[in-house]
Design an enzyme around this catalytic site. Sequence first.
Site, PDB file in Angstrom:
ATOM      1  N   LYS A  40       0.718  -1.192   0.167  1.00 29.27           N
ATOM      2  CA  LYS A  40       0.039   0.098  -0.025  1.00 29.27           C
ATOM      3  C   LYS A  40       0.872   1.426   0.026  1.00 29.27           C
ATOM      4  CE  LYS A  40      -4.315   1.766   1.861  1.00 29.27           C
ATOM      5  NZ  LYS A  40      -4.790   2.047   0.741  1.00 29.27           N
ATOM      6  N   GLY A  45       6.381   0.948   5.868  1.00 24.64           N
ATOM      7  CA  GLY A  45       7.343   0.007   5.042  1.00 24.64           C
ATOM      8  C   GLY A  45       7.384   0.124   3.816  1.00 24.64           C
ATOM      9  N   CYS A  46       6.535   0.432   2.922  1.00 18.99           N
ATOM     10  CA  CYS A  46       6.343   0.988   1.337  1.00 18.99           C
ATOM     11  C   CYS A  46       7.061   2.185   1.023  1.00 18.99           C
ATOM     12  CB  CYS A  46       4.848   0.863   0.940  1.00 18.99           C
ATOM     13  SG  CYS A  46       4.031  -0.860   1.020  1.00 18.99           S
ATOM     14  N   THR A  47       6.887   3.057   2.266  1.00 12.45           N
ATOM     15  CA  THR A  47       7.568   4.207   1.825  1.00 12.45           C
ATOM     16  C   THR A  47       9.242   4.252   2.014  1.00 12.45           C
ATOM     17  OG1 THR A  47       5.806   5.597   2.528  1.00 12.45           O
ATOM     18  CG2 THR A  47       7.908   6.718   2.801  1.00 12.45           C
ATOM     19  N   ALA A  50      10.260   2.288  -1.036  1.00 13.53           N
ATOM     20  CA  ALA A  50      10.211   3.121  -2.370  1.00 13.53           C
ATOM     21  C   ALA A  50      11.507   3.997  -2.273  1.00 13.53           C
ATOM     22  CB  ALA A  50       9.118   3.872  -2.282  1.00 13.53           C
TER      23      ALA A  50
END
Length: 150
Positions: A40, A45-47, A50
Amino acid sequence: MTTLKAGDKAPNFSGTDQDGKTHKLADYAGKKLVVFFYPKASTPGCTAEACDLRDNFHRFQANNYELLGVSADSAKAQIKFKDKYELPFPLIADEDKSVINAFGVWGPKKFMGKEYDGIHRTTFVIDEKGIIEEVVENVKTKEHASQILK
């Protein structure tokens, strides 16, 4: 989770990014491609993942790699994520999960004792001929670039 492994031909995917541009496997012939799936946009974690890829983007470019992020988020959420963190690579808004399912990264997950279906954070490194070189399933979000660029 995924049944794809190193040596397999990459799925002939087609997905639309945050700006409405279509990306297909064939577009990347002659280049190495990193396709990273994340659960998401704009979550911690995704931030971290990325931003680590962003901070090492010049290293990927120097080694003839293109990067492509994929999640089931809307184009609007992907635009916000890309702009907020100044991500230099496209993000596929795969709301119908066609790319996610092609790579086999959707399935049962557990979080805080609850089971649900979602995206398994997985990265595929694809060579210039469309063959999967590596599948990274144990993604270290803060050091993901070094998992790929060994």
